[in-house]
Design an enzyme around this catalytic site. Structure first.
Site, short mmCIF file in Angstrom:
data_model
loop_
_atom_site.label_atom_id
_atom_site.label_comp_id
_atom_site.label_asym_id
_atom_site.label_seq_id
_atom_site.Cartn_x
_atom_site.Cartn_y
_atom_site.Cartn_z
N HIS A 25 -17.83 -10.50 13.63
CA HIS A 25 -18.91 -9.51 13.43
C HIS A 25 -18.65 -8.81 12.11
CE1 HIS A 25 -21.55 -6.17 15.44
NE2 HIS A 25 -21.75 -6.23 14.13
N HIS A 27 -20.78 -8.08 8.40
CA HIS A 27 -21.96 -8.18 7.53
C HIS A 27 -21.46 -8.21 6.09
CE1 HIS A 27 -24.64 -7.24 10.91
NE2 HIS A 27 -23.67 -6.43 11.30
N GLU A 212 -25.47 -1.30 21.24
CA GLU A 212 -24.75 -0.37 20.36
C GLU A 212 -25.44 0.99 20.51
OE1 GLU A 212 -23.62 0.28 15.64
OE2 GLU A 212 -25.30 -1.00 16.20
N ASP A 291 -19.08 -3.38 8.99
CA ASP A 291 -19.39 -3.08 7.58
C ASP A 291 -18.21 -2.28 7.01
OD1 ASP A 291 -22.47 -3.82 7.31
OD2 ASP A 291 -22.20 -2.79 9.22
#
Length: 349
Positions: A25, A27, A212, A291
């Site tokens: 996971h 980005h 989330e 991120d």
């Protein structure tokens, strides 16, 4: 070492980084560090609304997912050329290697770029060249997961898929899956049912963000309506006991991002996070960085912070790494090889 005892702080970092692991996971646009943003802006003649790298870094304070996304999309505006996408991807892969990542599945948002007039081929070419160089020079395998922006329409997602499909053969060793990201609120999974059905028919591996900020029902709908194989985040699954049992018995992976959840106020304190509770109930949870440039921690930082806040043992940290390998989209043979390398690392620890 007894499984109930947390690793000593002095050796925790080394132990975590020596664990071969997969990052599932991540980005890639969320790995743009402020100094690289400024460097690419200068290279491309783009004026930024910040006076310095430090001023930009100080802007990384978020109240929720949307406040982060606003800055995230602004940061991505410096990505113009193939070289920009290469430099961004390679910078992440070098950091990932330092953190013990043996395999990375990179989510990318082409709509963020094609909407600015950047060619789809430019996005693919830069990322793919970095992934192939990393495989050849660093021994890190990697895949690309094209992610649709859920705040846009399904027709926009269909058009994005149409634009990308002519590149599939050229990048068939890398582009293997589809994801769904951006703002959950008001954008339920069923909004993208048709494009996901199409992607499944085309043979893509499927994942999606759910649970989330969105409720547990979004997790269930991502499984039932979109047909995903794993859930990105999924931390609100605990709201639905029947869903929790389904995740457990089905060995459905959750790609959890603890420092992201903290930074975006999903939890107010990392000690409140349910990562350890989910793991100890037997769910296939994995640790990832989401991120990392914006949330203050790459994958090893997430392992370390979680271990310290939640009293995770070495055995539990190894289980998280093992889960990441099992939950990856790698072929079984490569999973077995990575699991063997994890066993070897644990034997040598």
């Amino acid at each position: 070492m007894d499984a109930a005892v947390s690793p000593a702080a002095s050796s925790l970092s080394d132990f975590v980084r020596r664990l071969p692991k997969a990052e599932l996971h991540l980005h890639i646009e969320g790995t743009l560090e402020p100094d690289l943003i400024f460097s690419l802006a200068q290279r491309n003649g783009i004026a930024l609304p910040y006076a310095s790298v430090d001023a930009l870094r100080q802007a990384y304070q978020f109240n929720d997912l949307q406040s982060f996304l606003d800055l995230y999309y602004a940061g991505a505006s410096v990505l113009i050329t193939e070289a920009d996408f290469y430099d961004m991807t390679m910078a992440y892969l070098q950091r990932a290697q330092y953190d013990g990542v043996a395999h990375a599945e990179l989510m990318f948002d082409p709509q963020t770029h094609t909407g600015r007039g950047i060619a789809m081929e430019t996005v693919f070419a830069g990322m793919a060249r970095a992934l192939r160089d990393a495989r050849r020079l660093m021994g890190i395998s990697g895949y690309m997961l094209l992610s649709f922006l859920r705040h846009l329409t399904e027709d926009d997602a269909q058009a994005t898929l149409d634009a990308a499909l002519p590149l599939r053969e050229q990048y068939k060793d890398l582009w293997i899956g589809i994801g769904l990201d951006s703002a959950e609120r008001g954008n339920p999974p069923e909004k993208f049912a048709r494009v996901y059905a199409r992607c499944k028919a085309l043979g893509f591996r499927l994942t999606a963000h759910a649970g989330e900020e969105g409720p547990a029902s979004y997790v269930r709908d991502a499984l039932d309506i979109l047909g995903v194989e794993r859930i990105d985040h999924g931390v609100r699954s605990e709201e639905d006991p029947a869903l929790m049992q389904r995740l457990l018995t089905g060995r459905i992976p959750l790609t959890v991002c603890p420092l992201s959840n903290l930074k975006l106020c999903v939890v107010q304190d990392l000690q409140q996070h349910n990562l350890a509770r989910l793991l100890r109930q037997g769910l296939m949870v994995t640790v990832n960085s989401d991120d990392p440039a914006y949330f203050g921690g790459y994958i090893a930082d997430n392992y370390i912070a979680s271990a310290q806040a939640l009293d995770l043992s070495r055995e539990e940290l190894a289980a998280l790494a093992r889960n990441s390998i099992e939950a990856s989209f790698l072929p079984d043979e490569q999973k077995r090889a990575l699991a063997a390398s994890l066993d070897a690392a644990l034997a040598a620890a």
